[in-house]
Design a protein around this motif. Sequence first.
Motif, PDB file in Angstrom:
ATOM      1  N   LEU A  87       0.847  -1.186   0.000  1.00 28.66           N
ATOM      2  CA  LEU A  87       0.000   0.000   0.000  1.00 28.66           C
ATOM      3  C   LEU A  87       0.884   1.237   0.000  1.00 28.66           C
ATOM      4  CD1 LEU A  87      -2.730   1.488   0.306  1.00 28.66           C
ATOM      5  CD2 LEU A  87      -2.474   1.229   2.796  1.00 28.66           C
ATOM      6  N   TYR A  88       0.771   2.067  -1.030  1.00 27.78           N
ATOM      7  CA  TYR A  88       1.503   3.326  -1.094  1.00 27.78           C
ATOM      8  C   TYR A  88       0.558   4.497  -0.872  1.00 27.78           C
ATOM      9  CZ  TYR A  88       5.691   0.959  -2.799  1.00 27.78           C
ATOM     10  OH  TYR A  88       6.805   0.161  -2.888  1.00 27.78           O
ATOM     11  N   LEU A  89       0.981   5.433  -0.020  1.00 26.48           N
ATOM     12  CA  LEU A  89       0.165   6.587   0.323  1.00 26.48           C
ATOM     13  C   LEU A  89       0.919   7.871  -0.007  1.00 26.48           C
ATOM     14  CD1 LEU A  89      -1.083   5.413   3.861  1.00 26.48           C
ATOM     15  CD2 LEU A  89      -2.318   5.254   1.681  1.00 26.48           C
ATOM     16  N   LEU A  90       0.268   8.753  -0.765  1.00 26.61           N
ATOM     17  CA  LEU A  90       0.841  10.058  -1.087  1.00 26.61           C
ATOM     18  C   LEU A  90       0.522  10.998   0.069  1.00 26.61           C
ATOM     19  CD1 LEU A  90       2.246  11.941  -3.122  1.00 26.61           C
ATOM     20  CD2 LEU A  90      -0.012  12.392  -4.122  1.00 26.61           C
ATOM     21  N   GLN A  91       1.465  11.080   1.011  1.00 24.56           N
ATOM     22  CA  GLN A  91       1.280  11.900   2.207  1.00 24.56           C
ATOM     23  C   GLN A  91       2.604  12.521   2.627  1.00 24.56           C
ATOM     24  OE1 GLN A  91      -0.410   9.516   5.363  1.00 24.56           O
ATOM     25  NE2 GLN A  91      -2.383   9.287   4.350  1.00 24.56           N
ATOM     26  N   ASP A  92       2.514  13.673   3.282  1.00 21.80           N
ATOM     27  CA  ASP A  92       3.678  14.288   3.909  1.00 21.80           C
ATOM     28  C   ASP A  92       3.925  13.564   5.230  1.00 21.80           C
ATOM     29  OD1 ASP A  92       5.446  15.990   5.357  1.00 21.80           O
ATOM     30  OD2 ASP A  92       4.758  17.712   4.192  1.00 21.80           O
ATOM     31  N   MET A  93       5.163  13.139   5.464  1.00 12.63           N
ATOM     32  CA  MET A  93       5.441  12.403   6.696  1.00 12.63           C
ATOM     33  C   MET A  93       5.183  13.250   7.946  1.00 12.63           C
ATOM     34  SD  MET A  93       9.578  12.146   7.211  1.00 12.63           S
ATOM     35  CE  MET A  93       9.961  11.426   5.633  1.00 12.63           C
ATOM     36  N   GLN A  94       5.128  14.583   7.786  1.00  8.40           N
ATOM     37  CA  GLN A  94       4.875  15.439   8.934  1.00  8.40           C
ATOM     38  C   GLN A  94       3.404  15.432   9.348  1.00  8.40           C
ATOM     39  OE1 GLN A  94       6.880  19.329   8.783  1.00  8.40           O
ATOM     40  NE2 GLN A  94       8.002  18.589   7.001  1.00  8.40           N
TER      41      GLN A  94
END
Length: 252
Positions: A87-94
């Motif tokens: 599962l890949y998620l386009l998110q800022d790690m912050q």
Amino acid sequence: MGAYEKFAQVYDLFMDNIDYEEWADYITGHLREYGIEDGLVLELGCGTGTMTGLLADKGYDMIGVDNSEEMLAEAMEKRVESGQDILYLLQDMQEFELYGTVRAVVSVCDSLNYITDRDELRHVFELVNNYLDPEGIFLFDMNTVHKYRDILGDTTIAENRDEGSFIWDNSYDEEEGLNYYELAVFLPREDGLYEKAEEVHCQKAYPREEIEELIREAGMELLAVYDAYTGKAASEESERLFFIAREKGKAK
């Protein structure tokens, strides 16, 4: 050449000096040391998914988070080719969000050095602690002040290879603890000419003691610090450190 394809070439040219398989073995060894042999594992700053895929091969149910659409496009192409269920998620790690907790969180390739504000880095650690299972494990590496100040410093590095060339112009602001590098990559085209791509990166040099303090402030327990991927103890000469922390506070 499409934008994603060009980005993948730039990334692979610049990162090909990393022995990802050796790093994956090192990470897996530490996960197993703390009883994590399978289950959900999150990689923060997963990039093009190389490490994510290797950990999936070792039996972990992987989730990858990154804020680069280009990198994740390449990661998903690798997923299709391998047939892996990642599962890949386009998110800022912050500000990342998960549907539940995970057994471990991993972050490699100095991804956390890109967070240049102390409070923001602590917030990432707090999010990690929040999404870890009770006594879950957080494994991550970070470049050291020694590497930025004494090894890289104010230098220019140029390499010419068959698959392309690059010029890395580095500068270090010791007062702010910020390392900047301007990267110019020249990729060969079918017509014999070269296509130029440019990137600018900024990373923060955090002293080891500050990272350890942030881990504790975020509610986690620091377990160990090593000279990254060498099996040696951390020292003043370490260029990259490998931290191991554990979730603290949740009931089993």
